[in-house]
Motif scaffolding. Structure first.
Motif, PDB file in Angstrom:
ATOM      1  N   LEU A  60       0.838  -1.194   0.000  1.00  0.00           N
ATOM      2  CA  LEU A  60       0.000   0.000   0.000  1.00  0.00           C
ATOM      3  C   LEU A  60       0.880   1.253   0.000  1.00  0.00           C
TER       4      LEU A  60
ATOM      5  N   GLY B 158       0.110   4.547   3.397  1.00  0.00           N
ATOM      6  CA  GLY B 158      -0.186   3.124   3.229  1.00  0.00           C
ATOM      7  C   GLY B 158      -0.127   2.381   4.551  1.00  0.00           C
TER       8      GLY B 158
ATOM      9  N   GLY C 112       2.801  -1.500   4.331  1.00  0.00           N
ATOM     10  CA  GLY C 112       2.341  -0.141   4.090  1.00  0.00           C
ATOM     11  C   GLY C 112       3.430   0.872   4.350  1.00  0.00           C
TER      12      GLY C 112
ATOM     13  N   TRP D 140      -5.655   6.838   0.757  1.00  0.00           N
ATOM     14  CA  TRP D 140      -6.620   5.806   1.121  1.00  0.00           C
ATOM     15  C   TRP D 140      -7.625   6.380   2.129  1.00  0.00           C
TER      16      TRP D 140
END
Length: 308
Positions: free
Chosen positions: A89, A171, A167, A128
């Protein structure tokens, strides 16, 4: 003049022998869809040279996976059965290819026999939808990632439900959101310079989950102590949340590891003892937020997560 004309004529003849095949190959490639725009290989077939996914040119072992009009870069070494998925991510602003490079996704996939997948987040500010809220908690990115993982398992010969999440920065925020919403589906998470975001009370589950967090006290973009105005918790608050969920005791073991960039001095790792699932914090010395991380050195420090 005759000699000059003969030389010119010969040069033109020789050059056309080279140019014509090149033009013909270019025409055929164009007719087959081999342009510089995003191209998704059919049924995991060979990638046409020059095809791209999320702006990144694809190689022989990479392909583009699309679901709900969102794309992700997939890396798979061969068609043998895979023992799980490594999900990468990216930060914000960030790219799927960048986070795969930071952690060295091909190296991880090879060492652990995994499929590596890195989707692109859509949120313009955070990358995100990673905030954990007690009311109206938006889980649309969680649902998308769930669908993506289901598709990858079904189509890429994955024989287990093992899932390792990596991540970076924003992320990492999203990795912790996934750890709160779907912990039963996750084998472990590794977060680099990205801690828990939102209300601690919003993470209600008590499912033990292996956590390895990397952070530098020199990080100015995502400070170790967090930021109140943007709901970023401190690293200590983040670790304490999972120490409680994983029922760790108060004792800690420490180890000194190799540096994770060419200019950093060392990494000191704290391992919290007697946990139901491992909780580990690695403090990196002299590392800014944006750094040229050495993927292999990071791997040497967190590789025990694969034993959980």
């Amino acid at each position: 003049m005759k000699n000059i004309y003969k030389i010119y004529k010969q040069l033109m003849t020789d050059s056309m022998k080279t140019v014509i095949p090149v033009l013909l190959a270019s025409t055929l490639l164009s007719a087959c869809g081999g342009s510089s725009t995003d191209t998704t290989p059919v049924d995991g077939g060979p990638v046409i040279r020059g095809s791209k996914c999320l702006g990144t040119e694809l190689g022989d072992k990479t392909s583009c996976v699309e679901i709900n009009s969102r794309k992700a870069i997939l890396y798979k070494e061969d068609n043998n059965e895979k023992e799980g998925i490594a999900l990468f991510l990216h930060g914000s602003p960030g790219e799927a290819s960048k986070v795969m490079g930071i952690f060295d996704a091909p190296m991880i996939a090879s060492k652990q026999n995994l499929v590596a997948i890195s989707p692109q987040g859509l949120d313009s500010t955070w990358g995100w939808l990673s905030n954990n809220t007690e009311i109206n908690n938006d889980v649309s990115d969680v649902e998308y990632i769930n669908e993506l993982l289901t598709k990858v398992r079904a189509e890429h010969n994955v024989n287990s439900d093992k899932l390792y999440i990596f991540g970076y920065s924003a992320g990492g925020f999203m990795a912790y959101k996934l750890a709160c919403v779907i912990p039963e589906q996750i084998s472990a998470i590794v977060s680099l310079a990205g801690q828990y975001r939102g209300s601690l009370l919003a993470c209600e589950n008590n499912t033990p989950l292996a956590i390895h967090h990397f952070h530098s006290t020199s990080d100015k973009e995502v400070p170790y102590n967090g930021r109140t105005r943007t709901s970023i918790k401190s690293v200590d608050q983040t670790i304490q949340l999972w120490r409680e969920k994983n029922a760790c005791d108060e004792s800690i073991s420490s180890q000194e590891h190799i540096r994770v960039t060419s200019s950093s001095s060392k990494t000191v790792t704290s391992i919290y003892n007697n946990c139901l699932a491992s909780v580990t914090l690695s403090k990196m010395a002299d590392v800014p937020h944006e750094a040229n991380y050495i993927g292999e050195n990071l791997y040497q420090i967190y590789q025990s997560i694969f034993n959980n």
